[in-house]
Design an enzyme around this catalytic site. Sequence first.
Site, PDB file in Angstrom:
ATOM      1  N   HIS A  73       0.841  -1.214   0.000  1.00 42.61           N
ATOM      2  CA  HIS A  73       0.000   0.000   0.000  1.00 42.61           C
ATOM      3  C   HIS A  73       0.871   1.257   0.000  1.00 42.61           C
ATOM      4  O   HIS A  73       0.594   2.229  -0.709  1.00 42.61           O
ATOM      5  CB  HIS A  73      -0.949   0.014   1.205  1.00 42.61           C
ATOM      6  CG  HIS A  73      -1.830  -1.200   1.278  1.00 42.61           C
ATOM      7  ND1 HIS A  73      -2.556  -1.521   2.383  1.00 42.61           N
ATOM      8  CD2 HIS A  73      -2.094  -2.168   0.346  1.00 42.61           C
ATOM      9  CE1 HIS A  73      -3.232  -2.652   2.148  1.00 42.61           C
ATOM     10  NE2 HIS A  73      -2.956  -3.058   0.921  1.00 42.61           N
ATOM     11  N   HIS A  89      -9.186  -2.036  -4.911  1.00 45.27           N
ATOM     12  CA  HIS A  89      -8.078  -2.355  -4.014  1.00 45.27           C
ATOM     13  C   HIS A  89      -7.118  -3.370  -4.648  1.00 45.27           C
ATOM     14  O   HIS A  89      -5.906  -3.312  -4.424  1.00 45.27           O
ATOM     15  CB  HIS A  89      -8.551  -2.866  -2.652  1.00 45.27           C
ATOM     16  CG  HIS A  89      -7.407  -3.015  -1.707  1.00 45.27           C
ATOM     17  ND1 HIS A  89      -6.862  -1.942  -1.025  1.00 45.27           N
ATOM     18  CD2 HIS A  89      -6.618  -4.077  -1.413  1.00 45.27           C
ATOM     19  CE1 HIS A  89      -5.816  -2.353  -0.329  1.00 45.27           C
ATOM     20  NE2 HIS A  89      -5.644  -3.642  -0.547  1.00 45.27           N
ATOM     21  N   ASP A 102      -3.126  -2.878  -4.982  1.00 48.27           N
ATOM     22  CA  ASP A 102      -2.095  -3.876  -4.653  1.00 48.27           C
ATOM     23  C   ASP A 102      -1.172  -4.125  -5.850  1.00 48.27           C
ATOM     24  O   ASP A 102       0.044  -4.229  -5.695  1.00 48.27           O
ATOM     25  CB  ASP A 102      -2.748  -5.205  -4.250  1.00 48.27           C
ATOM     26  CG  ASP A 102      -3.264  -5.199  -2.815  1.00 48.27           C
ATOM     27  OD1 ASP A 102      -2.852  -4.338  -2.016  1.00 48.27           O
ATOM     28  OD2 ASP A 102      -4.089  -6.086  -2.498  1.00 48.27           O
ATOM     29  N   HIS A 154      -0.528 -11.151  -4.801  1.00 50.49           N
ATOM     30  CA  HIS A 154       0.882 -10.816  -4.601  1.00 50.49           C
ATOM     31  C   HIS A 154       1.842 -11.847  -5.223  1.00 50.49           C
ATOM     32  O   HIS A 154       2.865 -11.476  -5.773  1.00 50.49           O
ATOM     33  CB  HIS A 154       1.184 -10.655  -3.123  1.00 50.49           C
ATOM     34  CG  HIS A 154       0.360  -9.587  -2.471  1.00 50.49           C
ATOM     35  ND1 HIS A 154       0.342  -8.289  -2.928  1.00 50.49           N
ATOM     36  CD2 HIS A 154      -0.495  -9.629  -1.429  1.00 50.49           C
ATOM     37  CE1 HIS A 154      -0.487  -7.580  -2.175  1.00 50.49           C
ATOM     38  NE2 HIS A 154      -1.008  -8.366  -1.266  1.00 50.49           N
TER      39      HIS A 154
HETATM   40 ZN    ZN Z   1      -3.830  -4.638  -0.154  1.00 51.12          ZN
END
Ligand code: ZN
Length: 282
Positions: free
Chosen positions: A75, A233, A237, A260
């Site tokens: 973030h 969001h 990311d 991720h």
């Molecule tokens: Zn996040």
Amino acid sequence: MRRTLAKEISKSGTALHEGATVNMTLSPVEPGTGIVFRRSDLGGREIPALYDRVGETRLGTVIAEGGATVGVIEHLMAAVAGAQIDDLVVTLDGPEPPILDGDALSYFQLIEEAGTREQAGARKAIKVIKSVEITIKDAQIRLLPSDAPEYTFDLDYSNTKAIGKQSYTMTFTRENFARDIAPARTFGFMHELDMLHKMGLGRGASLTNTIAIEGDNVVNKDIMRFPDEFVRHKILDAIGDMALAGGPLIARFEGVKSGHATNNAVLRALFADAANYTVVEI
Ligand SMILES: [Zn+2]
């Protein structure tokens, strides 16, 4: 010209997983340094914010070097990329930046409060010239050549009516990021939080920094800023993780149910072959 902060600025808050208070200082630094994390509680150990320092990706992006780690950097990295900062030192006295509001806007506003300044040296961007694709289980990312940085994301949580299917596309400019992406908070499922708590994690998660989903409902609907906040969001990311390329990434990012692990895998695939990209001054 490269960009750093105009002056140092500090902020304290709770670490998402550790739960303890962390003190964070963002400092201007010499041109060419890049983005570097420093652990003041570990004798000032430094970890450059680069894709090849990423180890763990299960509960946020974790970078590691010489036994020191910093987790949940995505973030803050998104805010740094959105503010077009090239050189910065982030000093922490704990293993994560404070989670603040669970968004990137908290960090972005902190950067705006400090102000930024240009400094010597050219900004070097990584321009994708050959498509790169990664598939891990049902998650997929494609990085495609594009004249401008663009992000598009398809998210599918058909198992809960609280999210369902959401799609979003944006051109990555400072303005679009600050308005449409930076305010989007992180989200989580109540049943997973119980599991995290048993593992001693997620101790800093709260109903003010995380959109909490239970069954088909959002528990804390009052904190939501967009009806499609979840997919926004996911783009936040992705922007944060792509900032680990070491410079602005000029490409069209297409993500499908990715996270991720896939974000890091696609950068590793990109840099594995010099024919995939070229470095350009912007
Ligand atoms: Zn996040």
